[in-house]
Design a protein around this motif. Structure first.
Motif, PDB file in Angstrom:
ATOM      1  N   THR A 133      16.170   9.790   5.104  1.00 53.93           N
ATOM      2  CA  THR A 133      14.802   9.310   5.323  1.00 53.93           C
ATOM      3  C   THR A 133      14.107  10.100   6.414  1.00 53.93           C
ATOM      4  O   THR A 133      13.009  10.636   6.218  1.00 53.93           O
ATOM      5  CB  THR A 133      14.815   7.816   5.705  1.00 53.93           C
ATOM      6  OG1 THR A 133      15.361   7.060   4.625  1.00 53.93           O
ATOM      7  CG2 THR A 133      13.416   7.317   6.022  1.00 53.93           C
ATOM      8  N   MET A 134      14.737  10.190   7.571  1.00 58.25           N
ATOM      9  CA  MET A 134      14.097  10.842   8.709  1.00 58.25           C
ATOM     10  C   MET A 134      14.050  12.355   8.529  1.00 58.25           C
ATOM     11  O   MET A 134      13.135  13.016   9.021  1.00 58.25           O
ATOM     12  CB  MET A 134      14.813  10.463  10.001  1.00 58.25           C
ATOM     13  CG  MET A 134      14.809   8.950  10.278  1.00 58.25           C
ATOM     14  SD  MET A 134      13.177   8.163  10.080  1.00 58.25           S
ATOM     15  CE  MET A 134      12.306   8.866  11.491  1.00 58.25           C
ATOM     16  N   GLY A 135      15.027  12.904   7.800  1.00 56.17           N
ATOM     17  CA  GLY A 135      14.991  14.341   7.530  1.00 56.17           C
ATOM     18  C   GLY A 135      13.829  14.711   6.636  1.00 56.17           C
ATOM     19  O   GLY A 135      13.129  15.706   6.876  1.00 56.17           O
ATOM     20  N   LEU A 136      13.597  13.902   5.592  1.00 62.70           N
ATOM     21  CA  LEU A 136      12.454  14.142   4.716  1.00 62.70           C
ATOM     22  C   LEU A 136      11.143  13.966   5.462  1.00 62.70           C
ATOM     23  O   LEU A 136      10.185  14.718   5.261  1.00 62.70           O
ATOM     24  CB  LEU A 136      12.507  13.197   3.515  1.00 62.70           C
ATOM     25  CG  LEU A 136      13.495  13.556   2.408  1.00 62.70           C
ATOM     26  CD1 LEU A 136      13.648  12.393   1.440  1.00 62.70           C
ATOM     27  CD2 LEU A 136      13.046  14.809   1.659  1.00 62.70           C
ATOM     28  N   ARG A 137      11.099  12.956   6.324  1.00 60.88           N
ATOM     29  CA  ARG A 137       9.874  12.717   7.085  1.00 60.88           C
ATOM     30  C   ARG A 137       9.560  13.915   7.973  1.00 60.88           C
ATOM     31  O   ARG A 137       8.418  14.381   8.035  1.00 60.88           O
ATOM     32  CB  ARG A 137       9.999  11.456   7.940  1.00 60.88           C
ATOM     33  CG  ARG A 137       8.700  11.066   8.617  1.00 60.88           C
ATOM     34  CD  ARG A 137       8.822   9.841   9.496  1.00 60.88           C
ATOM     35  NE  ARG A 137       7.522   9.266   9.765  1.00 60.88           N
ATOM     36  CZ  ARG A 137       6.645   9.722  10.665  1.00 60.88           C
ATOM     37  NH1 ARG A 137       6.961  10.779  11.391  1.00 60.88           N
ATOM     38  NH2 ARG A 137       5.468   9.152  10.817  1.00 60.88           N
ATOM     39  N   ALA A 169       1.104   6.017   6.436  1.00 62.51           N
ATOM     40  CA  ALA A 169       2.339   5.885   7.210  1.00 62.51           C
ATOM     41  C   ALA A 169       3.298   7.054   7.016  1.00 62.51           C
ATOM     42  O   ALA A 169       4.320   7.116   7.695  1.00 62.51           O
ATOM     43  CB  ALA A 169       3.044   4.583   6.818  1.00 62.51           C
ATOM     44  N   VAL A 170       3.008   7.974   6.112  1.00 63.57           N
ATOM     45  CA  VAL A 170       3.848   9.121   5.752  1.00 63.57           C
ATOM     46  C   VAL A 170       5.157   8.594   5.140  1.00 63.57           C
ATOM     47  O   VAL A 170       5.203   8.268   3.975  1.00 63.57           O
ATOM     48  CB  VAL A 170       4.108  10.064   6.939  1.00 63.57           C
ATOM     49  CG1 VAL A 170       4.774  11.347   6.441  1.00 63.57           C
ATOM     50  CG2 VAL A 170       2.807  10.407   7.662  1.00 63.57           C
ATOM     51  N   ILE A 171       6.220   8.522   5.931  1.00 62.76           N
ATOM     52  CA  ILE A 171       7.489   7.941   5.483  1.00 62.76           C
ATOM     53  C   ILE A 171       7.943   6.940   6.529  1.00 62.76           C
ATOM     54  O   ILE A 171       8.049   7.275   7.711  1.00 62.76           O
ATOM     55  CB  ILE A 171       8.572   9.015   5.262  1.00 62.76           C
ATOM     56  CG1 ILE A 171       8.183   9.928   4.092  1.00 62.76           C
ATOM     57  CG2 ILE A 171       9.935   8.377   5.012  1.00 62.76           C
ATOM     58  CD1 ILE A 171       9.161  11.081   3.865  1.00 62.76           C
ATOM     59  N   THR A 172       8.200   5.723   6.092  1.00 65.64           N
ATOM     60  CA  THR A 172       8.595   4.653   7.009  1.00 65.64           C
ATOM     61  C   THR A 172       9.869   3.993   6.503  1.00 65.64           C
ATOM     62  O   THR A 172       9.908   3.507   5.368  1.00 65.64           O
ATOM     63  CB  THR A 172       7.481   3.593   7.116  1.00 65.64           C
ATOM     64  OG1 THR A 172       6.296   4.204   7.641  1.00 65.64           O
ATOM     65  CG2 THR A 172       7.903   2.452   8.027  1.00 65.64           C
ATOM     66  N   PRO A 173      10.945   3.988   7.315  1.00 68.33           N
ATOM     67  CA  PRO A 173      12.194   3.368   6.862  1.00 68.33           C
ATOM     68  C   PRO A 173      12.060   1.861   6.697  1.00 68.33           C
ATOM     69  O   PRO A 173      11.326   1.200   7.427  1.00 68.33           O
ATOM     70  CB  PRO A 173      13.181   3.716   7.987  1.00 68.33           C
ATOM     71  CG  PRO A 173      12.336   4.002   9.175  1.00 68.33           C
ATOM     72  CD  PRO A 173      11.046   4.577   8.657  1.00 68.33           C
ATOM     73  N   GLY A 204       0.804  -1.214   0.000  1.00 63.83           N
ATOM     74  CA  GLY A 204       0.000   0.000   0.000  1.00 63.83           C
ATOM     75  C   GLY A 204       0.834   1.259   0.000  1.00 63.83           C
ATOM     76  O   GLY A 204       0.338   2.332   0.351  1.00 63.83           O
ATOM     77  N   MET A 205       2.102   1.157  -0.406  1.00 62.92           N
ATOM     78  CA  MET A 205       3.001   2.309  -0.343  1.00 62.92           C
ATOM     79  C   MET A 205       3.988   2.283  -1.499  1.00 62.92           C
ATOM     80  O   MET A 205       4.353   1.224  -1.994  1.00 62.92           O
ATOM     81  CB  MET A 205       3.768   2.318   0.987  1.00 62.92           C
ATOM     82  CG  MET A 205       2.885   2.552   2.205  1.00 62.92           C
ATOM     83  SD  MET A 205       3.821   2.402   3.753  1.00 62.92           S
ATOM     84  CE  MET A 205       3.878   0.616   3.905  1.00 62.92           C
ATOM     85  N   PRO A 249       0.110   6.356  -8.382  1.00 62.04           N
ATOM     86  CA  PRO A 249       0.813   7.636  -8.305  1.00 62.04           C
ATOM     87  C   PRO A 249       0.576   8.300  -6.948  1.00 62.04           C
ATOM     88  O   PRO A 249      -0.338   9.110  -6.775  1.00 62.04           O
ATOM     89  CB  PRO A 249       0.202   8.441  -9.458  1.00 62.04           C
ATOM     90  CG  PRO A 249      -1.153   7.858  -9.656  1.00 62.04           C
ATOM     91  CD  PRO A 249      -1.043   6.405  -9.309  1.00 62.04           C
ATOM     92  N   GLY A 250       1.404   7.943  -5.996  1.00 61.69           N
ATOM     93  CA  GLY A 250       1.204   8.400  -4.625  1.00 61.69           C
ATOM     94  C   GLY A 250       1.390   9.900  -4.478  1.00 61.69           C
ATOM     95  O   GLY A 250       2.320  10.485  -5.048  1.00 61.69           O
ATOM     96  N   ILE A 251       0.545  10.520  -3.677  1.00 60.94           N
ATOM     97  CA  ILE A 251       0.647  11.955  -3.426  1.00 60.94           C
ATOM     98  C   ILE A 251       1.820  12.243  -2.496  1.00 60.94           C
ATOM     99  O   ILE A 251       2.528  13.235  -2.662  1.00 60.94           O
ATOM    100  CB  ILE A 251      -0.687  12.480  -2.868  1.00 60.94           C
ATOM    101  CG1 ILE A 251      -1.753  12.365  -3.971  1.00 60.94           C
ATOM    102  CG2 ILE A 251      -0.569  13.928  -2.386  1.00 60.94           C
ATOM    103  CD1 ILE A 251      -3.167  12.449  -3.493  1.00 60.94           C
ATOM    104  N   THR A 252       2.053  11.349  -1.541  1.00 59.70           N
ATOM    105  CA  THR A 252       3.250  11.490  -0.705  1.00 59.70           C
ATOM    106  C   THR A 252       4.498  11.300  -1.558  1.00 59.70           C
ATOM    107  O   THR A 252       5.496  12.012  -1.389  1.00 59.70           O
ATOM    108  CB  THR A 252       3.225  10.476   0.446  1.00 59.70           C
ATOM    109  OG1 THR A 252       1.999  10.607   1.180  1.00 59.70           O
ATOM    110  CG2 THR A 252       4.390  10.698   1.401  1.00 59.70           C
TER     111      THR A 252
END
Length: 365
Positions: free
Chosen positions: A339-343, A313-317, A243-244, A266-269
């Protein structure tokens, strides 16, 4: 008003809403997708009449005939987006216009009438306004909005329905993965694919997700959080998770993500990350990435980080990748700086704590 792009919504407040005390108890630990607000939106469609009878009313079961087209031919689409409490106490949605556009694209692919953007956006504003007290106050909390539409005509026959029902329900949610933001493990499905060229992979329809449930169950059986699919033609390139969408961070700080070729949603995130990374001067490349490249890149350090992204989930490593024949970990454990900076940057924009350079935040209250 009926049949036009601008509908007047009749407001029928729930005569027996959940008490404030019970609501507060539910919001203390809402989980994800298990608690629902007091109201829902309904709008009807009939061929030759258009969209009509727009209402905000008490959330309640839907009466559906056993011969309704959706039950037999799966003509159905949905969306998912969130409303957030902002730093100044207001409430806003993140890029709802993009959800409206994707909803229309999904409708076209599924031979359904498009909900006009004005109606789509107004339906979201109406349910947020009436159920504003359901938005959690926690850092990970938000009001998840689920617009969806389905074929409601009563008939048996393989053709597009002539009647539809559009609805919006809302669910207060916390973190998508229990335990908060931490690296997840993914299972490379050896037998199942998500979508094929010419199929419905780019549409947000329930059938895509139903087709992935067996693969997701297989992932869980093998100790993984999510399934990752390979392409349906060569069975070697990464498509997306169940789903991501997925991104890879290279050792030079650039990002790579699989291209939108019709098999990937085409994910919006996804689109937001591409724009944010580009604004920060990072190179972003949309190209095929093979499982071999992922494995070899993780071993050599060329691929330093990997992450999944989506509304829920927004951004998940991503930390570990498993298949029936191998297992490997990402160089930075899936919990890297990029990853965490973008999140953090994305979440801060969504919640009004940072500059909104692209005008993505739509204030409601």
């Amino acid at each position: 008003m009926s049949g036009g792009d601008n509908l007047d919504f009749e407001i029928r407040p729930n005569p027996a809403p959940v008490s404030s005390g019970e609501r507060d108890a539910l919001l203390a630990n809402p989980g994800f997708g298990r608690i629902f607000t007091d109201h829902m939106v309904t709008v009807r469609y009939a061929d030759g009449k258009g969209w009509y009878d727009a209402r905000v009313e008490a959330r309640a079961p839907i009466s559906i005939d056993p011969a309704s087209a959706v039950l037999h031919y799966a003509q159905e689409i949905f969306e998912g987006l969130k409303a957030y409490k902002m730093a100044d106490g207001g409430v806003a949605m993140f890029r709802p216009d993009a959800n409206a556009a994707r909803f229309a694209d999904s409708a076209a692919r599924m031979a359904m009438p498009a909900v006009p953007q004005t109606t789509f956006l107004q339906s979201l504003r109406e349910i947020i306004r009436i159920d504003r007290d359901w938005i959690p106050q926690s850092e990970e909390g938000s009001l998840y909005l689920r617009p969806f539409a389905y074929a409601s005509e009563v008939f048996l026959g393989v053709r597009p329905s002539l009647e539809y029902l559009y609805l919006v329900i809302a669910s207060p949610v916390g973190a998508y993965f229990s335990g908060g933001v931490k690296p997840v493990s993914v299972w490379v499905s050896p037998d199942f694919t998500r979508a094929a060229p010419g199929g419905t992979g780019a549409a947000k329809c329930g059938g895509n997700y139903a087709a992935g449930l067996s693969a997701q169950a297989e992932a869980i059986e093998n100790g993984c959080d999510q399934v990752v699919y390979l392409d349906a033609v060569e069975r070697k390139y990464i498509d997306e998770l169940g789903g991501m969408n997925v991104f890879f961070v290279l050792d030079d700080g650039s990002l790579v993500t699989p291209p939108l070729t019709g098999t990937i949603l085409p994910g919006i995130t996804r689109d937001s990350i591409i724009k944010l990374a580009g604004r920060a001067g990072r190179r972003v490349e949309e190209r095929p990435v093979s499982l071999d490249e992922w494995r070899d890149g993780a071993a050599s350090g060329r691929i330093r980080e990997a992450f999944a992204c989506g509304t829920a989930a927004v951004i998940t490593p991503i930390g570990t990748v498993k298949s029936p024949t191998e297992e490997f970990t990402i160089a930075d454990g899936g919990d890297g700086e990029v990853t965490m900076g973008l999140r953090k940057e994305l979440v801060d924009i969504q919640r009004g704590r940072a500059e909104d350079p692209f005008g993505w935040v739509h204030r409601v209250l």
